[in-house]
Write an enzyme that holds these catalytic residues in place. Structure first.
Site, PDB file in Angstrom:
ATOM      1  CG  ASP A 177      40.680  37.415  43.295  1.00  0.00           C
ATOM      2  OD1 ASP A 177      41.121  38.473  42.825  1.00  0.00           O
ATOM      3  OD2 ASP A 177      39.613  36.890  42.922  1.00  0.00           O
ATOM      4  CB  SER A 178      38.550  33.607  41.436  1.00  0.00           C
ATOM      5  OG  SER A 178      38.050  32.460  40.849  1.00  0.00           O
TER       6      SER A 178
END
Ligand code: GLC
Length: 745
Positions: free
Chosen positions: A292-293
């Site tokens: 994820d980011s």
């Protein structure tokens, strides 16, 4: 372990036969565009091997880097430092960026463009929690198909969806993005969305690579506070949070996204248990994992990595193949590899997985999108028609005292009131991709269109969504007092749910409750339409308002779908995918709870709160209809089965009312005694059926070991001998009951 593997192989075989029944392939060859994540073709593997031989370390780490098209990104592409973009939209725009990669990067490797196409690209469907309330996986699959077609036509190859996180705490804003509290419903919806997004051929112009997220247990955040600690047993991880991911993998999902959260002390993006042992060894997943980011570099803040180098090394060694937005792979791993801390083989394996996906998508043969196609596909009339149908199916009728709904012929003056009544942007909900407010049919527009000349429709917002004082209260009350019926449209804005939007309260904003009370006090019959990204605690509304519908955030066709339901053109049949509490103080509250040694009763020393009734306001699986249904003749094909046996459960459902309508027939089981305590009920089957007035249907379910087992203290999936209860009914709190036994032989 053998049991786990045997069990999984059976499911895998069944899923793959179902999914690829029309396509024959062996481990050596696969159908054009097939990317089940496990197999590849000899030719593709040879092309990847040849590419790897030519690629520098920079080129390889570039393929494992995903970034936004910001800064000097064109130079990054030319230098082979990026393999994927998120946040680039539009056929012409992505083609322009792609051309740099194909024509000017060291090996001409095409980029893969990703975006958050969660519940539609431009044609926005109800939020996923609303879609789940339809309990209609075929419909949900169709919605994902349309989203995929619009996204692919616009240059997006890969969507960061489905979000399959189980959530049992409505304070968590991201409950809006999933399928609610139940692993079985969540698994069915996960598979439907993967099949919808990916189709049967990833090279097709209406398919995108899917991404099951957030792996894993992100919805278990303590206090429902986003990004917060998740501390759960491995049994709970396996029996509650993982089934939707397993279903996504069985459905052939090509990627997973590792989550922000830790799981009992180890961040998901460096977690060997989930990324290696479970995902690769037990499930045989062959696709790739994207972080994820910045979840890789977040591990420094977690206190799990000393610095970004350490974080990058821990992530790639655990099995995160691609780094989203932290640049940690590109910036730090060259040194790690040269220093011998990271074997180049690990990097080559990750690059191979990423390149396989690009081959499966056909990007090496056709890297560009077609702007003409984009124009013809986006927001088509057919897409809107489907969006209206999905929205209608997602609406849940919570109360209808005196059959106030559907709107009667005697209504000549209608008051449409509330801050969400003529609102458009909030009805798109969270994660609305390229959705535009101007595309939305508001509730007022939908009702006015349906009422036509027959009914005079007045409007007053009455207040803002979250203002301190209701500015328009007096006007709204006056309008209501002069009308035959008031439709009050209330609830949450789109930004009150979604990422980083957890709430400490589940109440309607106070100003809206004041408005509702004032309209109710005007003496006109009131229908409440509640829009939200989560279950809300609406006890006053439930006690005092005669008719209530839960409409979630319904997307572009909101107004038409709500009008269809309120006027009776569509009989609502949605059911709650998540428990509605009386108050936030009940969180977490869910139907599949353990019994405890002192289950709640009127007795003093039992498990309950002293200041409210212990049941929820509305239970999981609950929803009414304009007609009524009767359940009868619950039958079991046998009362005893062996551990590998199966039994059929059948029930007769009759529409005993005057309107045709849908019922969601639900099957629950309970393992009465186990080597570990078991939930008081678990959903193990459901079917949404449509019955004409007076008609009956026999609904059948099959129960086997897949439905009856759990992970014991040795982490072995097992079905233990003993007595089971089974219920079939309209929700998790009612139903006909029977018993059966699982024998040890
Ligand atoms: C966000 C979300 C994730 C999303 C990603 C890319 O932080 O957690 O669900 O897909 O970043 O936008």
């Amino acid at each position: 372990m053998i049991t786990v593997w045997a069990n999984h192989l059976m499911k895998l075989a069944a899923a793959l036969v179902a999914l690829f029944a029309t396509i024959s392939f062996t481990a050596e060859t696969w159908a054009e565009g097939q990317y089940p994540g496990r197999w590849s073709s000899a030719e593709v593997e040879q092309r990847i091997t040849a590419l790897l031989a030519k690629m520098s370390l920079t080129d390889k780490l570039g393929q494992l880097t995903q970034q936004y098209p910001e800064g000097k990104f064109a130079d990054d592409i030319r230098e082979g430092k990026v393999g994927s973009f998120l946040g680039a939209h539009g056929a012409a725009n992505t083609n322009r960026i792609q051309r740099i990669a194909v024509e000017q990067s060291p090996h001409g490797i095409p980029l893969i463009f990703a975006n958050d196409v969660i519940h539609g690209y431009r044609t926005i469907f109800p939020i996923p929690l609303g879609e789940a309330a339809s309990w209609d996986p075929q419909l949900v699959e169709k919605a994902a198909r349309v989203a995929a077609a619009e996204a692919r036509a616009s240059g997006t190859h890969w969507t960061f969806a489905p979000m399959v996180d189980i959530s049992r705490d409505a304070r968590w804003g991201r409950i809006a993005e999933g399928a609610g509290e139940d692993p079985y419903l969540g698994a069915i919806m996960a598979a439907a969305r993967v099949l919808g997004f990916q189709g049967t051929n990833l090279k097709a112009s209406d398919s995108v690579l899917a991404c099951a997220k957030h792996f894993a247990a992100y919805g278990g955040a303590e206090g429902g506070r986003d990004y917060n600690t998740v501390d759960i047993s491995e049994q709970t991880l396996r029996d509650v949070y993982l089934p939707p991911f397993m279903a996504a993998v069985d459905a052939g999902v090509g990627t997973l996204m590792s989550a922000f959260n830790e799981i009992s002390g180890v961040p998901a993006s460096a977690n060997h248990l989930i990324l290696q042992r479970i995902l690769r060894e037990e499930w045989g997943f062959g696709g790739f994992v994207v972080s994820d980011s910045k979840s890789v570099t977040d591990m420094v803040a977690h206190g799990y990595a000393a610095d970004n180098d350490d974080a990058a090394e821990k992530a790639i060694m655990a099995g995160v193949d691609m780094d989203m937005a932290s640049f940690s792979y590109r910036s730090h791993l060259e040194e790690s590899i040269r220093a011998g801390r990271i074997p180049i083989a690990i990097v080559d394996k990750a690059v191979r997985r990423v390149l396989r996906a690009k081959f499966a998508l056909g990007l090496f043969d056709n890297p560009y999108a077609d702007p003409q196609r984009e124009q013809s596909v986006i927001l088509s009339a057919d897409n809107r028609t489907l969006a209206r149908d999905v929205a209608r199916h997602s609406i849940v009728l919570l109360k209808n005292e005196g059959n106030l709904l559907p709107i009667g012929k005697n209504v000549r003056k209608l008051a449409v009131i509330g801050p969400l009544a003529d609102n458009s942007k909030d009805l798109l909900g969270t994660w609305a991709a390229l959705g535009k407010p101007e595309d939305v049919v508001t509730v007022l527009q939908g009702i006015r269109h349906r009422a036509a000349e027959r009914i005079e429709v007045g409007f007053s917002a009455g207040c803002q969504i979250e203002s301190a004082t209701p500015k328009g209260l007096k006007e709204a009350v006056q309008l209501a007092a002069d009308s035959d019926l008031a439709i009050v449209v209330i609830g949450e804005s789109a930004t009150m749910s979604g990422e980083a939007n957890s709430r400490s309260s589940l109440d309607l904003p106070p100003v809206q409750l004041s408005l509702l009370r004032a309209i109710h006090a005007a003496g006109v019959p009131v229908v409440a339409v509640v829009m939200s990204g989560r279950p809300l605690a609406i006890p006053w509304t439930a006690d005092n308002i005669p008719a209530i519908v839960a409409a979630w955030h319904p997307g572009v066709e909101a107004g038409n779908a709500i009008a269809d339901v309120l006027f009776g053109d569509f009989n609502p049949g949605g059911k709650l995918p998540v428990t509605f509490p009386r108050t936030v103080g009940q969180m977490p509250i869910y139907y599949a709870h353990k019994n405890t040694g002192r289950p709640a009763t009127k007795e003093r020393y039992t498990s309950k709160y002293i200041d409210i009734p212990w049941p929820p306001l509305y239970p999981f699986g609950y929803g009414l209809s304009y007609t009524t249904f009767e359940f009868a003749d619950l039958k079991l094909s046998t009362n005893r089965i062996g551990p590998f046996g199966q039994l059929e459960v059948s029930v007769k459902v009759t529409n005993t009312g005057e309107h045709a309508g849908d019922e969601v027939v639900q099957l629950y089981v309970r393992d009465l005694v186990g080597s570990m305590t078991r939930p008081v009920r678990e959903l193990k089957g459901f079917r949404r059926i449509t019955l004409e007035s007076g008609k009956s249907s026999e609904v059948r379910f099959m129960l086997n070991r897949d439905h009856l087992g759990f992970h014991n203290r040795h982490m072995t999936y097992t079905v233990e001998p003993g007595l089971f209860k089974v219920w079939v009914g309209p929700n998790s709190a009612e139903g006909l009951e029977a018993k059966f036994e699982v024998t040890s032989q």
